[in-house]
Design a protein around this motif. Structure first.
Motif, PDB file in Angstrom:
ATOM      1  N   SER A  81       8.426  -0.968  -0.296  1.00 35.82           N
ATOM      2  CA  SER A  81       7.694  -0.429  -1.443  1.00 35.82           C
ATOM      3  C   SER A  81       8.573  -0.420  -2.696  1.00 35.82           C
ATOM      4  CB  SER A  81       7.170   0.977  -1.143  1.00 35.82           C
ATOM      5  OG  SER A  81       8.233   1.879  -0.898  1.00 35.82           O
TER       6      SER A  81
ATOM      7  N   ARG B 112       5.725  -3.747 -10.148  1.00 36.30           N
ATOM      8  CA  ARG B 112       4.458  -3.066  -9.871  1.00 36.30           C
ATOM      9  C   ARG B 112       4.761  -1.661  -9.372  1.00 36.30           C
ATOM     10  NH1 ARG B 112      -1.448  -4.376  -9.536  1.00 36.30           N
ATOM     11  NH2 ARG B 112      -2.252  -2.603  -8.363  1.00 36.30           N
ATOM     12  N   ASP B 113       4.658  -0.665 -10.247  1.00 35.17           N
ATOM     13  CA  ASP B 113       4.936   0.716  -9.856  1.00 35.17           C
ATOM     14  C   ASP B 113       3.891   1.247  -8.889  1.00 35.17           C
ATOM     15  OD1 ASP B 113       7.190   0.756 -11.422  1.00 35.17           O
ATOM     16  OD2 ASP B 113       6.196   1.680 -13.143  1.00 35.17           O
ATOM     17  N   GLU B 114       2.613   1.032  -9.215  1.00 33.18           N
ATOM     18  CA  GLU B 114       1.533   1.541  -8.382  1.00 33.18           C
ATOM     19  C   GLU B 114       1.261   0.599  -7.219  1.00 33.18           C
ATOM     20  OE1 GLU B 114      -0.268   4.475  -8.591  1.00 33.18           O
ATOM     21  OE2 GLU B 114       1.369   4.944  -9.975  1.00 33.18           O
TER      22      GLU B 114
ATOM     23  N   ASN C  15       0.780  -1.243   0.000  1.00 32.19           N
ATOM     24  CA  ASN C  15       0.000   0.000   0.000  1.00 32.19           C
ATOM     25  C   ASN C  15       0.811   1.292   0.000  1.00 32.19           C
ATOM     26  OD1 ASN C  15      -2.167  -1.756   0.129  1.00 32.19           O
ATOM     27  ND2 ASN C  15      -3.224  -0.629   1.741  1.00 32.19           N
TER      28      ASN C  15
ATOM     29  N   ARG D  74       3.355   3.876  -1.713  1.00 33.59           N
ATOM     30  CA  ARG D  74       3.687   4.111  -3.124  1.00 33.59           C
ATOM     31  C   ARG D  74       5.154   3.821  -3.428  1.00 33.59           C
ATOM     32  NH1 ARG D  74       1.562   6.530  -7.420  1.00 33.59           N
ATOM     33  NH2 ARG D  74      -0.263   7.201  -6.241  1.00 33.59           N
ATOM     34  N   SER D  75       6.066   4.431  -2.684  1.00 34.16           N
ATOM     35  CA  SER D  75       7.493   4.266  -2.990  1.00 34.16           C
ATOM     36  C   SER D  75       8.318   4.909  -1.883  1.00 34.16           C
ATOM     37  CB  SER D  75       7.846   4.906  -4.346  1.00 34.16           C
ATOM     38  OG  SER D  75       7.570   6.296  -4.315  1.00 34.16           O
TER      39      SER D  75
ATOM     40  N   VAL E  90       8.210  -2.228  -6.448  1.00 32.87           N
ATOM     41  CA  VAL E  90       8.468  -1.586  -7.733  1.00 32.87           C
ATOM     42  C   VAL E  90       9.461  -2.402  -8.547  1.00 32.87           C
ATOM     43  CG1 VAL E  90       9.433   0.472  -8.840  1.00 32.87           C
ATOM     44  CG2 VAL E  90       7.904   0.721  -6.865  1.00 32.87           C
TER      45      VAL E  90
ATOM     46  N   ARG F 223      -3.066  -0.992  -3.102  1.00 33.05           N
ATOM     47  CA  ARG F 223      -4.150  -0.276  -2.420  1.00 33.05           C
ATOM     48  C   ARG F 223      -5.221  -1.242  -1.883  1.00 33.05           C
ATOM     49  NH1 ARG F 223      -3.067   3.331  -6.756  1.00 33.05           N
ATOM     50  NH2 ARG F 223      -2.176   5.309  -6.024  1.00 33.05           N
TER      51      ARG F 223
END
Length: 503
Positions: free
Chosen positions: A151, A159-161, A143, A145-146, A155, A164
């Motif tokens: 996280s 999976r960049d996004e 969940n 982002r980066s 990426v 959620r």
């Protein structure tokens, strides 16, 4: 002939029908994942190895959310095994089902499959052999982002996004002695509260499900809910219910009344939750996630299917592959009626499971996929049940069962969707010998007409859809339905489930 009367009035609202009520469940168990949704060598497999014929059936079924990856499996699961390059993922022993897990399908692959079928992910964390730290790690991975270790690892894994993920289960059936990491209500409640608080510090938007009893027959049922909620009431949104039903000793009369037991189960859990609410002086209401329910011939599993042996750990064995009859489908349809009758408090539910394992969809390796009898009531209910569930004020004759006492021969619920002006009525006839003449007062609907009426029944209540006869059982148009002068009349065959759609 059996007779019954009911009234449909949009003012008699129970509560809104949450789309999550039509959820399902995929566990790494038997052939649910491998040879079920995923079979790379199949003629219908897409570029990712997922069977497109199964994807089409799942879409037709109308599944809104899917609980994953367990189930008993999750209580020994290391989530890190299921991400990263496939050729580097470890093979692990699954103690829950005495099998080998290849981890070929993991979090990323399953999420991509969910996008294909249009369902929400409901993720379970391991509070059996693991705890708060691992739950936080998984939440960060999915969940955030980066910018953090986990996280950025997501990426790097393609999976960049963020995923959620909103809905999370805090373990699975922790009251059960069969569960890895089984705990007392006191110990589990403390761990669940600690984990929930920590997860909300990281992502305040998550919706959390705390484990209720594995079934209403557990010796700790009721007290388990009270103790666990005493610890977690302010930390969680849902408490779970699990229930499975099967015909035992040829007692079809009691089996057909299974939904009466589900009614009492839900009402008992709601009463306990509201008791804790009152004691706490809280204004918050805890709802029910009925995240495991179905017909399951568990006695057969215990006697025939159970795997044992220190050197016997098969991959994707045939486990819990019940072939469902017309009677089973009528009970499943009736259990859906029970869930709708409690739509004010049951706002999430998961039919367990989705493919091959006690499932509405079956597959054969290299061969076809087909609909079990239980597919039909679920698909039609998920399609028609929109808007608000209604209290239909049913008047019906009763019969006596050995297990559940006196039970109405007819069960029913309705839904009304103000946005479209459509109404759905769902009916079950539990009589084994008599047709039922049902009269429905629809004067409050002001000139409704019948758009569709479908019935599931058969002269042989034990008829099934199989590999050799995949279309033996299906829905038929109910030609007896008619609306005259504000009253709808319909005849229900013995041992039948019916859906009527009005507009």
């Amino acid at each position: 002939m059996v007779s019954a009367r009911l009234t449909i009035d949009p003012q008699f609202s129970i509560g809104p029908v949450n789309p999550r009520l039509f959820g399902s469940f995929i566990e790494h168990l038997g052939r649910c994942v491998y040879d079920g949704i995923y079979e790379p060598g199949h003629p219908n497999a897409d570029a990712s190895g997922f069977r497109t014929d199964v994807i089409e059936l799942v879409r037709e079924l109308g599944v809104s959310a899917i609980r994953y990856p367990g189930g008993n499996f999750v209580s020994g699961f290391r989530w890190e095994d299921s991400v990263g390059p496939r050729d580097q993922r470890p093979r692990r022993l699954d103690l829950a089902w005495h099998s080998t897990e290849s981890n070929e399908v993991g979090l990323h692959e399953f999420s991509s499959w969910l996008e294909k079928v249009g369902s929400e992910l409901m993720l379970a964390v391991n509070l059996g052999t693991r705890g708060t730290e691992e739950a936080l790690d998984l939440l960060e991975y999915t969940n955030i982002r980066s910018g953090t270790d986990l996280s950025e690892r997501r990426v790097a894994n393609g999976r960049d996004e963020p995923f959620r993920i909103k809905m999370w289960c805090l373990g699975n059936e922790m009251d059960g002695p069969w569960q890895l990491g089984h705990r007392s209500a006191e110990d589990y409640g403390k761990l669940a509260s600690q984990t929930a608080k920590a997860m909300r510090q990281l992502d305040p938007s998550v919706e959390l499900v705390v484990c209720g009893s594995s079934n209403a027959q557990m010796p700790t049922f009721g007290e388990w809910e009270r103790v666990v909620l005493t610890h977690t009431y302010d930390d969680v949104d849902y408490i779970s219910c699990h229930a499975y039903y099967e015909e035992k000793n040829g007692d079809l009369a009691s089996f057909l009344a299974s939904a009466s037991n589900m009614d009492r189960f839900i009402e008992s859990v709601v009463a306990t939750a509201d008791h804790v609410k009152a004691v706490n002086g809280s204004t918050k209401t805890i709802n029910v996630s009925f995240d495991e329910w179905n017909v399951w011939y568990n006695e057969r599993f215990e006697k025939v299917d159970k795997i044992a042996g220190i050197d016997n750990w098969p991959t994707a064995p045939r486990l819990l592959e019940d072939a469902y009859s017309v009677a089973d489908a009528v009970v499943v349809g009736n259990l859906l009626i029970s869930l709708l009758k409690h739509a004010d408090r049951v706002t999430s539910a998961s039919l367990a499971q989705l493919v091959n394992v006690i499932a509405p969809i079956m597959t054969e390796p290299g061969g076809p996929a087909w609909r079990q009898t239980t597919f039909f009531p679920f698909a039609l209910t998920s399609r028609f049940a929109k808007g608000n569930a209604l209290d239909v004020r049913l008047e019906a004759e009763a019969y006596t069962t050995d297990v559940y006492g006196e039970v109405p021969l007819i069960d029913a619920v309705a839904t009304f969707d103000a946005a479209t002006g459509t109404t759905a009525v769902f009916l079950v006839n539990r009589s084994q010998t008599e047709e039922a003449d049902v009269t429905v007062d629809v004067t409050a609907l002001k000139g409704s007409i019948v758009l569709d009426a479908q019935t599931l029944s058969d002269a042989d209540v034990y008829a099934k859809n199989t590999l050799d006869q995949p279309d033996r059982v299906g829905l038929t148009k109910n030609k007896t339905v008619a609306v005259r002068d504000g009253f709808l009349g319909i005849t229900l065959p013995p041992v039948s489930w019916t859906a009527v759609h009005l507009g």
